[in-house]
Design an enzyme around this catalytic site. Structure first.
Site, PDB file in Angstrom:
ATOM      1  N   GLY A 287       0.393  -0.791  -0.239  1.00 29.44           N
ATOM      2  CA  GLY A 287      -0.348   0.188   0.101  1.00 29.44           C
ATOM      3  C   GLY A 287       0.637   1.765  -0.270  1.00 29.44           C
ATOM      4  O   GLY A 287       0.743   2.018  -0.521  1.00 29.44           O
ATOM      5  N   ALA A 288       1.747   1.213   0.974  1.00 27.48           N
ATOM      6  CA  ALA A 288       2.354   2.588   0.866  1.00 27.48           C
ATOM      7  C   ALA A 288       3.720   2.438   1.943  1.00 27.48           C
ATOM      8  O   ALA A 288       4.162   1.088   2.358  1.00 27.48           O
ATOM      9  CB  ALA A 288       1.822   3.277   1.817  1.00 27.48           C
TER      10      ALA A 288
ATOM     11  N   GLU B 203       2.018   5.538   7.917  1.00 32.04           N
ATOM     12  CA  GLU B 203       3.602   5.868   7.278  1.00 32.04           C
ATOM     13  C   GLU B 203       3.431   7.664   7.918  1.00 32.04           C
ATOM     14  O   GLU B 203       5.169   7.588   7.796  1.00 32.04           O
ATOM     15  CB  GLU B 203       3.214   6.023   5.394  1.00 32.04           C
ATOM     16  CG  GLU B 203       2.370   4.663   5.107  1.00 32.04           C
ATOM     17  CD  GLU B 203       3.006   3.321   5.008  1.00 32.04           C
ATOM     18  OE1 GLU B 203       3.974   3.395   5.924  1.00 32.04           O
ATOM     19  OE2 GLU B 203       2.684   2.637   4.934  1.00 32.04           O
TER      20      GLU B 203
ATOM     21  N   GLU C 256       5.686  -1.785  13.183  1.00 32.52           N
ATOM     22  CA  GLU C 256       4.098  -2.425  12.419  1.00 32.52           C
ATOM     23  C   GLU C 256       3.152  -2.507  13.668  1.00 32.52           C
ATOM     24  O   GLU C 256       1.837  -2.460  13.260  1.00 32.52           O
ATOM     25  CB  GLU C 256       3.827  -2.977  11.324  1.00 32.52           C
ATOM     26  CG  GLU C 256       5.088  -3.772   9.955  1.00 32.52           C
ATOM     27  CD  GLU C 256       5.050  -2.305   9.689  1.00 32.52           C
ATOM     28  OE1 GLU C 256       3.651  -1.411   9.690  1.00 32.52           O
ATOM     29  OE2 GLU C 256       5.644  -1.697   8.891  1.00 32.52           O
TER      30      GLU C 256
END
Ligand code: BES
Ligand code: ZN
Length: 872
Positions: free
Chosen positions: A263-264, A300, A322
């Site tokens: 995703g990023a 992010e 994470e």
């Protein structure tokens, strides 16, 4: 194929060398790129005084190698496909190295690659070693300087981490020089070069510094960056207010790319995003996608502290960054939108995906003990269960202590690479609580099962709950210990929550029970009526609970519970009872009536409750979750039961659904949270109505499709039409019109692919195969693969599990092909087949056969790990 090596946590050793400074020069040429590095290496006092320097490096052409000023001879070093070893190096030296790489041939999208006309990088977890020889491990943190050189006029934008030191033209070349003052591991390195447009804004930090904010995209997407910019500013403010964390560089850049495996990515000062996670515009983006953009931008950004300033010692500690960052972004989203709905979404994801992973061949702890390929461990367990573990800690400590503990964590470990245990230790130090048993959440895999029984003694006014915990064995871990489970509980009487008294102590109307033993009984005193227990409130721990609810208890919780998650969960339980009875061929009349009346009552009260919560309460438990309730699930029976119940609810409740649809029309305008909530309820109602063979409902959908001024309404109508069995002709027309209208918007075309791949009826496999040949399809683009193949395999339970087994074989063939280009994506696409053990023998055998067919191919390390673990 020979099995790849396994990396074990127990084998962790400190690095032999550290890299004080990293100086990189990239010369971008058409067809190849030359990378020159100057690494200032020093021996690590914590090492074992090894004589040789061993660097990582893969798929590199070595052009030159020198130590200080001395060019090395062939006998001074050796290369293998994975390493460069330099023999007998001094204590402190500068290693000069030049390598050639081929970004245009890089289809794995790891390292330096090309996406469209631009160059970009993806280095996490172990991609930097495809750029140059390096100590490519997160505990080697270095100060980076990067020089990018390209023929003048080729690229308008040439970016790397940190601050731009200079930007000059010499001898027909443009030379851009970047410096990142913060030490970082190589996985956070980034470089971008291309012809990009830029949206700029500013943010003033709490200490008064001005930060330049930039979002770079292709020029045609400039108008779709405003929402991401607003989200970024909200995230920056939230992190200051909630965690006291301020941004540290003068500039924060985001670049959107079309071809991206994930995703990023949180590269220091230069985040790189999949276009799907940054571009947003009401005309072309659904409400759900808006919320995804807001969440990913925040995630992010939050990594700047939880991941970058304080990073992981090794990849076994991945959840340190994470899990913590997912917890942080989910709290941010809860604060920005509906807290209850966000909690329901997260709980639903854990239940229907993480619990399934935990019960399968890839089960692993939040901190794994071993891996073959780390890319396979970016899982729902590391992310979502890891976030739940942090959430439990935050709840055990309470807000003040949790904040003091995170302050301690960020200050103590700033600039360091640390472990999950370091994090827990901060929690322990600040709270003075013993978290020894709690630490098992990091090391023990599998989902705890809680068997709950109760009894009510009206004479003594005592209500007791007995809770037994048990965690089923997982691969390599047969013995399981009792965990510390924070179990939030309330009791509901006829009129609402009852006051709680335990051991003579008043606990208010909600209490968190610390479940620490194999079996525990809790006695509530002064209970004046038989209660409905409201269990695991706000999903206080990632566990499965088994309690035999009576129908009136569920009815009571659905209508009265003040906890949104529990209301939803009570409705899910009621729906589950009805569905399981149907699947098991049991008489179901009473249960169905209770369900229908409960929904009728909810729909009648729509004006007094959060419409988004109501919408989520209308959705049936998904097939994957239903399958997980059975030792050997019959996927065909599950889909049939679900479709039948959908039809029945639509038929019985059509007046109420239609009323809801019509009355909310005016409230469903614009981008506010209540408008989004109203849209979600209206569109849920519309989807139900379209189950019925009724021309009026079809024309409602058709009108909504044609007149929509936002993508949520347009796409919901399209999906309702395409997924309804009785609307085929209209649906085909709408599909065509939709493509005509949106063919130039890549992300919308992906939705067009996805809606077709997920249609629950007809010969979808054939249509999916046709879509692979559509001119808009591109097998090298991960978003396209996700929109067609992953959508079909993960979100079309009925057609993927067709009893012929042809879809399984199709998936295996596609994956074998994709694996040759992009192993990470191939390995991820495999997930649905790894669940074969959940299904009846016929399906399980067909799924295994498909998995076995893959062993005939030359598999990547990524694929080998998943295939071999799934078959063993
Ligand atoms: N660090 C990851 C991205 C990543 C993962 C890169 C694995 C390379 C390999 C990033 O912070 C991340 O977690 N992204 C998520 C989205 C997020 C909102 C959970 C993703 O990409 O799905
Ligand atoms: Zn992340």
């Amino acid at each position: 194929m020979s099995s790849p090596t396994v990396t074990y946590l127990a084998d962790y050793r400190a690095p032999e060398f550290l890299i004080e400074k990293t100086h990189l020069t990239f010369e971008l040429h058409e067809g190849y790129t030359d990378v020159s590095s100057q690494l200032t290496l020093v021996r690590n006092p914590q090492g074992t005084q090894a004589a040789h320097l061993v660097l990582h490096g893969e798929q590199l052409e070595l052009l030159a190698l020198a130590i200080d000023e001395r060019t090395l001879n062939a006998e001074d070093y050796q290369t293998t496909p994975l390493n460069l070893t330099v023999y007998n190096v001094p204590e402190r030296f500068v290693l000069h190295c030049k390598t050639r790489i081929y970004p245009e041939k890089n289809t794995a999208l790891e390292g330096l690659y090309r996406s469209g006309g631009m160059y970009c990088t993806q280095c996490e977890a172990e991609g930097f070693r495809k750029i140059t020889y390096y100590l490519d491990r997160p505990d080697v943190m270095s100060e980076f300087e990067t020089v990018i050189i390209a023929q003048a006029g080729t690229f308008s934008t040439m970016l790397s981490n940190g601050n731009c030191v200079s930007d000059t033209v010499r001898d027909g070349n443009r030379i851009v020089h970047w410096h990142d003052p913060f030490k970082k591991p190589s996985y956070l390195f980034a470089l971008v070069a291309g012809n990009l447009a830029c949206l700029e804004d500013h943010f003033t930090t709490q200490s008064g510094r001005q930060v330049l904010l930039q979002i770079y995209t292709e020029a045609k997407d400039q108008d779709k960056c405003h929402f991401a910019m607003q989200s970024l500013k909200k995230a920056m403010r939230w992190d200051e207010q909630t965690y006291g964390r301020e941004y540290d560089l003068d500039r924060f850049m985001i670049v959107a790319v079309d071809d991206f495996n994930m995703g990023a990515m949180e590269n220091k000062g230069l985040n790189i995003f999949n276009t799907a996670c940054v571009l947003a515009h009401p005309a072309s983006t659904t409400d759900a996608a808006f919320q995804r953009v807001e969440g990913v931008i925040a995630h992010e950004y939050f990594h700047n502290w939880s991941g970058n300033r304080v990073t992981c010692r090794d990849w076994f500690q991945l959840s340190l960054k994470e899990g913590l960052t997912v917890y942080r972004d989910s709290e941010f989203s809860a604060d920005m939108n509906s807290r209850a709905v966000k909690r329901i979404e997260d709980a639903n994801l854990i239940r229907s995906v993480q619990f399934v992973e935990d019960a399968g061949p890839m089960a692993h702890p939040v901190r794994p003990d071993s891996y073959m390929e780390i890319s396979n461990f970016y899982t729902v367990t590391i992310y979502e269960k890891g976030a739940e573990v942090v959430r439990m800690l935050a709840n055990i400590l309470g807000p003040e202590q949790y904040r003091r503990a995170t302050d301690l964590y960020f200050s103590r470990f700033d600039g360091q690479a640390v472990t999950c245990d370091d994090f827990v230790q901060c929690m322990e130090e600040v709270s003075g609580k013993d978290l020894q048993q709690f630490r098992l959440w990091y090391s023990q895999a599998g989902t705890p099962h809680l068997q709950i029984s109760d009894s009510f003694d009206a004479d003594r006014q005592q209500y007791s709950l007995t809770i037994r915990q048990h965690t089923p064995a997982t691969p390599g871990q047969t013995e399981k210990k009792a965990l510390h489970i924070p179990f939030k509980t309330a009791l509901y009487g006829d009129k609402g929550a009852l006051p709680l008294t335990i051991n003579g102590q008043n606990k208010g109307t909600e209490t968190t029970l610390d479940i620490c033993q194999d079996q525990q009984t809790i006695v509530f005193e002064q209970v004046t009526e038989a209660p409905a227990p409201s269990l695991l409130r706000s999903f206080s721990a990632p566990v499965k609970i088994f309690y035999d609810y009576q129908l009136p208890q569920l009815q009571r919780l659905i209508l009265l519970d003040s906890d949104g998650f529990c209301r939803w969960d009570a409705m899910q339980s009621l729906m589950r009872i009805v569905l399981c009875n149907a699947i098991d061929g049991k008489d179901n009349h009473t249960e169905q009536t209770v369900l229908i009346e409960a929904i009728r009552q909810l729909l009648a009260s729509h004006s007094t409750m959060d419409a988004a919560l109501l919408a989520s309460m209308l959705s049936l438990p998904n097939e994957q979750y239903l399958a997980s309730l059975y030792a050997k699930a019959d996927p065909v029976a599950i889909s049939q039961a679900r479709t039948q119940l959908q039809n029945q609810l639509a038929a019985e409740l059509q007046t109420e659904l239609l009323h809801c649809y019509q009355i909310l029309q005016d409230q469903a305008q614009g981008l506010s949270a209540p408008a989004m909530a109203a849209r979600s309820l209206r569109n849920a109602a519309l989807a139900y109505l379209l189950q019925l063979d009724n021309a009026h409902y079809r024309s409602l959908a058709q009108q909504q499709f044609a007149q929509a001024d936002n993508m949520t309404n347009q796409f919901s109508a399209l999906r309702a039409l395409v997924h309804a069995e009785h609307a085929h002709a209209i649906a085909q027309e709408a599909l065509q019109a939709f493509y005509q209208q949106w063919q130039h918007e890549t992300l919308v075309v992906n939705m067009w692919f996805q809606v077709q791949a997920t249609r629950p009826w007809g010969n979808v496999l054939q249509e999916v195969q046709n879509l692979l040949h559509h001119k808009a399809f591109d097998a090298r683009n991960p978003n396209k693969l996700r929109a067609v193949i992953a959508a079909f395999a993960n979100q079309n339970f009925a057609r993927f599990h067709d009893k012929s087994g042809k879809a399984y074989q199709f998936l295996a063939e596609q994956i074998a092909d994709i694996d040759q280009r992009n192993p990470q994506i191939a390995s991820r696409l495999l997930t649905p087949l790894t669940h074969w053990h959940q299904f009846t023998d016929t399906h399980a055998t067909l799924m295994r056969t498909a998995l076995e067919s893959l062993t005939q191919h030359e598999l990547s390390k990524d694929m080998y790990e998943v295939v071999s673990k799934s078959l063993s």
